[in-house]
Design a protein around this motif. Structure first.
Motif, PDB file in Angstrom:
ATOM      1  N   LEU A 180      29.458  33.848  41.007  1.00 19.69           N
ATOM      2  CA  LEU A 180      28.868  34.980  40.292  1.00 19.69           C
ATOM      3  C   LEU A 180      29.185  36.298  40.992  1.00 19.69           C
ATOM      4  O   LEU A 180      29.548  37.286  40.349  1.00 19.69           O
ATOM      5  N   ARG A 181      29.064  36.323  42.314  1.00 18.85           N
ATOM      6  CA  ARG A 181      29.356  37.543  43.067  1.00 18.85           C
ATOM      7  C   ARG A 181      30.823  37.929  42.898  1.00 18.85           C
ATOM      8  O   ARG A 181      31.155  39.102  42.716  1.00 18.85           O
ATOM      9  N   HIS A 182      31.701  36.942  42.942  1.00 14.75           N
ATOM     10  CA  HIS A 182      33.137  37.189  42.771  1.00 14.75           C
ATOM     11  C   HIS A 182      33.407  37.796  41.388  1.00 14.75           C
ATOM     12  O   HIS A 182      34.145  38.781  41.259  1.00 14.75           O
ATOM     13  N   TYR A 183      32.812  37.212  40.360  1.00 18.02           N
ATOM     14  CA  TYR A 183      32.975  37.735  38.997  1.00 18.02           C
ATOM     15  C   TYR A 183      32.450  39.166  38.898  1.00 18.02           C
ATOM     16  O   TYR A 183      33.123  40.049  38.353  1.00 18.02           O
ATOM     17  N   LEU A 184      31.262  39.397  39.415  1.00 17.42           N
ATOM     18  CA  LEU A 184      30.659  40.728  39.337  1.00 17.42           C
ATOM     19  C   LEU A 184      31.483  41.758  40.104  1.00 17.42           C
ATOM     20  O   LEU A 184      31.615  42.906  39.661  1.00 17.42           O
ATOM     21  N   GLU A 185      32.059  41.355  41.214  1.00 14.84           N
ATOM     22  CA  GLU A 185      32.898  42.290  41.973  1.00 14.84           C
ATOM     23  C   GLU A 185      34.129  42.668  41.165  1.00 14.84           C
ATOM     24  O   GLU A 185      34.533  43.828  41.133  1.00 14.84           O
TER      25      GLU A 185
ATOM     26  N   ARG B 126      37.089  44.241  28.867  1.00 14.50           N
ATOM     27  CA  ARG B 126      37.082  44.034  30.318  1.00 14.50           C
ATOM     28  C   ARG B 126      36.422  42.702  30.648  1.00 14.50           C
ATOM     29  O   ARG B 126      36.947  41.922  31.439  1.00 14.50           O
ATOM     30  N   ALA B 127      35.271  42.437  30.048  1.00 13.69           N
ATOM     31  CA  ALA B 127      34.552  41.185  30.323  1.00 13.69           C
ATOM     32  C   ALA B 127      35.418  39.982  29.950  1.00 13.69           C
ATOM     33  O   ALA B 127      35.542  39.032  30.726  1.00 13.69           O
ATOM     34  N   ALA B 128      36.021  40.018  28.778  1.00 11.48           N
ATOM     35  CA  ALA B 128      36.846  38.891  28.336  1.00 11.48           C
ATOM     36  C   ALA B 128      38.044  38.682  29.261  1.00 11.48           C
ATOM     37  O   ALA B 128      38.352  37.553  29.640  1.00 11.48           O
ATOM     38  N   LEU B 129      38.708  39.764  29.649  1.00 12.23           N
ATOM     39  CA  LEU B 129      39.864  39.663  30.531  1.00 12.23           C
ATOM     40  C   LEU B 129      39.479  39.128  31.904  1.00 12.23           C
ATOM     41  O   LEU B 129      40.134  38.215  32.430  1.00 12.23           O
ATOM     42  N   VAL B 130      38.419  39.658  32.474  1.00 10.54           N
ATOM     43  CA  VAL B 130      38.001  39.213  33.805  1.00 10.54           C
ATOM     44  C   VAL B 130      37.559  37.755  33.771  1.00 10.54           C
ATOM     45  O   VAL B 130      37.951  36.955  34.624  1.00 10.54           O
ATOM     46  N   LEU B 131      36.748  37.391  32.790  1.00 13.44           N
ATOM     47  CA  LEU B 131      36.268  36.004  32.701  1.00 13.44           C
ATOM     48  C   LEU B 131      37.425  35.021  32.507  1.00 13.44           C
ATOM     49  O   LEU B 131      37.502  34.002  33.191  1.00 13.44           O
ATOM     50  N   HIS B 132      38.301  35.331  31.584  1.00  9.12           N
ATOM     51  CA  HIS B 132      39.360  34.384  31.236  1.00  9.12           C
ATOM     52  C   HIS B 132      40.520  34.411  32.226  1.00  9.12           C
ATOM     53  O   HIS B 132      40.900  33.372  32.774  1.00  9.12           O
ATOM     54  N   ASP B 133      41.091  35.587  32.463  1.00  6.75           N
ATOM     55  CA  ASP B 133      42.312  35.653  33.260  1.00  6.75           C
ATOM     56  C   ASP B 133      42.066  35.698  34.760  1.00  6.75           C
ATOM     57  O   ASP B 133      42.866  35.169  35.523  1.00  6.75           O
ATOM     58  N   LEU B 134      40.992  36.325  35.194  1.00 11.03           N
ATOM     59  CA  LEU B 134      40.754  36.426  36.630  1.00 11.03           C
ATOM     60  C   LEU B 134      39.833  35.331  37.155  1.00 11.03           C
ATOM     61  O   LEU B 134      40.021  34.847  38.265  1.00 11.03           O
ATOM     62  N   GLU B 135      38.836  34.961  36.375  1.00  8.74           N
ATOM     63  CA  GLU B 135      37.908  33.910  36.809  1.00  8.74           C
ATOM     64  C   GLU B 135      38.340  32.518  36.359  1.00  8.74           C
ATOM     65  O   GLU B 135      37.796  31.526  36.813  1.00  8.74           O
ATOM     66  N   GLY B 136      39.291  32.449  35.436  1.00  8.29           N
ATOM     67  CA  GLY B 136      39.833  31.164  35.021  1.00  8.29           C
ATOM     68  C   GLY B 136      38.948  30.352  34.091  1.00  8.29           C
ATOM     69  O   GLY B 136      39.127  29.142  33.963  1.00  8.29           O
TER      70      GLY B 136
END
Length: 187
Positions: free
Chosen positions: A21-26, A125-135
């Motif tokens: 969660l911290r990683h995602y929020l960062e 931004r949320a969709a990109l971070v969740l899908h592409d960065l958080e996997g």
């Protein structure tokens, strides 16, 4: 949830998900200190909502949905709105012929990309971070963003398009002699 399964404890959830969660929020807000605060707020909301968790989604998806709302609420506050700066107005990148520490170059590239990600609308931004960065899967992304699967796919696609367009318009990517990806701002 399954009637036979014992409900998860807050401690178990916190132990399993705090770092993710911290990683995602960062990645979402771009500031480690703010991400830490938002992580704590997310954990408090998880603890408060745990008795009402009905198990219609996985605990991870439910927790990320809470984190997503906490971050969006934080960024919506008028005092915390991102000041969007056009890439043309941003500070010039150091001359590539100048001897620059690799970490500084990487930091500048990350800052440039971070600036483009921050300029995306919240839902992209949320969709990109969740899908592409958080996997996370597209299905999990849709559930966390409280939208349909088709909408999540569209948001991911459009966020990628905007990111690609901004980077190709303003950045020149190349590989240095050591085959490391580098970026210089176009004139």
């Amino acid at each position: 949830m399954n009637d036979e399964a014992e409900p998860p404890t807050f401690r178990a959830i916190a132990d399993d998900l705090t770092q993710a969660l911290r990683h995602y929020l960062e990645r979402y807000v771009g500031d480690p200190a703010v991400a830490q605060e938002l992580s704590q707020e997310t954990l408090m909301r998880i603890n408060q909502g745990l008795p009402d968790f009905a198990g219609r989604s996985s605990l991870k998806t439910w927790a990320f949905a809470i984190a997503n709302r906490v971050a969006a609420d934080y960024l919506r506050h008028p005092d915390r709105r991102w000041h969007i700066v056009e890439l043309d107005e941003a500070a010039e990148v150091v001359d590539p012929d100048t001897a620059v520490d690799d970490k500084m170059v990487l930091g500048e590239m990350n800052a440039c990309i971070r600036g483009v990600i921050d300029s995306l609308p919240d839902n992209y931004r949320a969709a990109l971070v969740l899908h592409d960065l958080e996997g996370l899967s597209t299905e999990q992304t849709a559930e966390i963003c409280a939208c349909t699967l088709a909408t999540a796919k569209i948001r991911i696609h459009r966020a990628r398009q905007r990111l690609k367009e901004a980077l190709s318009t303003h950045c020149a990517f190349y590989r240095d002699p050591e085959n490391v990806l580098r970026c210089d701002r176009k004139a």
